[in-house]
Design a protein around this motif. Structure first.
Motif, short mmCIF file in Angstrom:
data_model
loop_
_atom_site.label_atom_id
_atom_site.label_comp_id
_atom_site.label_asym_id
_atom_site.label_seq_id
_atom_site.Cartn_x
_atom_site.Cartn_y
_atom_site.Cartn_z
N LEU A 186 3.54 3.51 -10.86
CA LEU A 186 3.93 2.14 -10.55
C LEU A 186 5.45 2.00 -10.53
CD1 LEU A 186 4.88 0.75 -13.49
CD2 LEU A 186 2.43 0.78 -13.84
N LEU A 215 -4.05 -4.03 -11.91
CA LEU A 215 -3.18 -3.93 -10.74
C LEU A 215 -3.96 -3.54 -9.49
CD1 LEU A 215 -0.16 -2.23 -12.48
CD2 LEU A 215 -0.17 -4.52 -11.43
N LEU A 216 -5.01 -2.75 -9.62
CA LEU A 216 -5.84 -2.42 -8.47
C LEU A 216 -6.58 -3.65 -7.96
CD1 LEU A 216 -7.11 1.06 -9.69
CD2 LEU A 216 -5.81 0.63 -7.57
N ARG A 240 4.23 -3.14 -9.49
CA ARG A 240 3.52 -2.77 -8.28
C ARG A 240 3.09 -1.30 -8.35
NH1 ARG A 240 4.39 -7.05 -5.12
NH2 ARG A 240 6.43 -8.07 -5.13
N LEU A 241 1.91 -1.05 -7.83
CA LEU A 241 1.40 0.32 -7.79
C LEU A 241 2.10 1.12 -6.69
CD1 LEU A 241 -2.42 -0.36 -8.15
CD2 LEU A 241 -0.92 0.67 -9.86
N ARG A 246 -2.33 3.77 -6.57
CA ARG A 246 -3.49 3.29 -5.80
C ARG A 246 -4.55 4.38 -5.64
NH1 ARG A 246 0.60 0.28 -3.62
NH2 ARG A 246 1.22 1.76 -2.02
N ASP A 269 -2.36 -6.40 -7.15
CA ASP A 269 -1.08 -5.73 -7.28
C ASP A 269 0.06 -6.75 -7.31
OD1 ASP A 269 0.60 -3.55 -7.55
OD2 ASP A 269 0.41 -2.88 -5.47
#
Length: 162
Positions: free
Chosen positions: A90, A55-56, A105-106, A111, A59
């Motif tokens: 998330l 995800l980093l 999504r973070l 993040r 995202d």
């Protein structure tokens, strides 16, 4: 790291000359235990770091995309995502194009894990390679990929037979 690693496993006599698989088992066990301790210090469970890193890098992936990218089973990914959502790392929401698709999504907290994860991964790599020179590292990586490919091919063949 917060806890002691397990003692090295003793090779059972019945392994005999077939010792490569036992060496791989022992290596994987030690590596996973050490990594789990580093992850615990970050408030994570094993496997969650892989999801966060995916995800980093990108995202807003669907759960299916994450599932395919980390190579874990559906129930493990679902459970990990639920825990990570409960921990505030998330969010999951239906996609606009298809409400059945869950986008992951973070949060800001998720993040913020970029540097701690990068540092944890660097520590794991440094510890893993501390007694190896650069050529030995390259050889180990190459051979590990060969063994992994062999195992994956065999698993696929068995799954297609049954």
């Amino acid at each position: 790291m917060s806890s002691a690693s397990p003692a090295p496993a003793q090779q059972p006599p019945m392994v005999g000359e077939d010792r490569l698989s036992f060496a791989i088992f022992s290596l994987a066990r030690a590596h996973r235990a050490y990594a789990a301790g580093l992850l615990r210090d970050l408030g994570l469970h094993p496997g969650q770091e892989l999801l966060l890193m995916q995800l980093l890098d990108r995202d807003g992936q669907s759960q299916s995309e994450l599932l395919n990218s980390v190579g874990l089973d559906h129930s493990t990914v679902s459970k990990s995502l639920r825990r990570m959502q409960e921990a505030g790392l998330l969010t999951r929401e239906p996609a606009e194009h298809d409400r059945r698709v869950q986008l992951v999504r973070l949060t800001e907290q998720g993040r913020a894990m970029r540097e701690p994860l990068r540092n944890m991964w660097a520590t794991l790599e440094e510890t893993s390679t501390k007694d190896l020179d650069a050529q030995e590292v390259e050889t180990l990586v190459r051979l590990a990929r060969k063994v992994e490919n062999s195992m994956t091919e065999r698993s696929r063949a068995q799954n297609s037979e049954g």
